[in-house]
Scaffold this motif. Structure first.
Motif, PDB file in Angstrom:
ATOM      1  N   UNK A  80      40.899 -51.349  33.690  1.00 34.57           N
ATOM      2  CA  UNK A  80      39.919 -51.981  32.800  1.00 34.57           C
ATOM      3  C   UNK A  80      40.710 -52.714  31.723  1.00 34.57           C
ATOM      4  N   UNK A  81      40.934 -54.017  31.911  1.00 33.29           N
ATOM      5  CA  UNK A  81      41.909 -54.746  31.097  1.00 33.29           C
ATOM      6  C   UNK A  81      41.354 -55.474  29.877  1.00 33.29           C
ATOM      7  N   UNK A  82      40.125 -55.247  29.504  1.00 31.39           N
ATOM      8  CA  UNK A  82      39.563 -55.928  28.334  1.00 31.39           C
ATOM      9  C   UNK A  82      38.679 -54.953  27.565  1.00 31.39           C
ATOM     10  N   UNK A  83      38.249 -55.372  26.393  1.00 29.40           N
ATOM     11  CA  UNK A  83      37.313 -54.565  25.610  1.00 29.40           C
ATOM     12  C   UNK A  83      35.886 -54.955  25.975  1.00 29.40           C
ATOM     13  N   UNK A  84      34.964 -54.046  25.746  1.00 35.42           N
ATOM     14  CA  UNK A  84      33.547 -54.334  25.962  1.00 35.42           C
ATOM     15  C   UNK A  84      33.124 -54.423  27.412  1.00 35.42           C
TER      16      UNK A  84
END
Length: 181
Positions: A80-84
């Motif tokens: 999961x390489x990003x926020x949100x």
């Protein structure tokens, strides 16, 4: 009938209008209720705050999250390489393994071990099966042993052995041993 309010009723009304927005919800500056807008997926909303994105390495596909721990770790085998995020970004790269909570497709320090293989989406390294070996780390497949040879799963052919069987005149086995050559 006339409605009579006590001082405590007025205090409760005041707190209701002027209080913080409830955890799991957020409010605009025109809100008259502590539960105006549900906290959106991929976010969490502590009491009195605007939505905060779930950190990299996690995601949430549910509304009403109240704290960061409500964002779930990225599923093992995925990153999961990003926020949100509301779902995993994708499968872990071949040659790497991803225990839960990873934020990179090729997580540092989690390359596959010698004697093992890691296909795309591996949650942990897998031992090379009998008849195969892998002398290098970071690999997605094992190598086949040469026919007729024993292989150490991490080193490959360790030594060549021959089987020596001594027979008596009536062909009964006297002695059997493995001898390196």
């Amino acid at each position: 009938e006339l409605l009579t309010l006590t001082i405590w009723d007025w205090v409760n009304v005041y707190m209701y209008i002027e209080g913080n927005c409830s955890a799991g919800w957020y409010c605009t500056n025109t809100s008259t209720t502590p539960r105006q807008i549900p906290c959106p997926v991929g976010n969490y909303c502590p009491e009195g705050s605007q939505p905060i994105q779930c950190p990299a390495g996690s995601f949430s596909n549910q509304e009403y999250n109240q704290q960061e721990s409500d964002c779930g770790n990225c599923t093992a085998g995925y990153y999961c390489n990003a926020t949100g995020l509301t779902a995993e970004s994708g499968l872990c790269a071949p040659g790497y393994y991803c225990p839960g909570g990873q934020s990179s497709i090729t997580p540092s320090g989690l390359d596959c071990w010698a004697g093992h293989y890691c296909e795309e989406g591996s949650a942990s390294p897998v031992f090379c099966p009998n008849g195969t070996y892998q002398p290098n780390g970071g690999q997605s497949a094992c190598l086949q042993c040469d026919p007729g040879f024993y292989c150490n799963i991490a080193l490959g052919r360790v030594k060549h052995f021959i089987l020596i069987t001594l027979l008596s005149k009536n062909y009964s086995i006297i002695q059997t041993q493995w001898t390196p050559f």
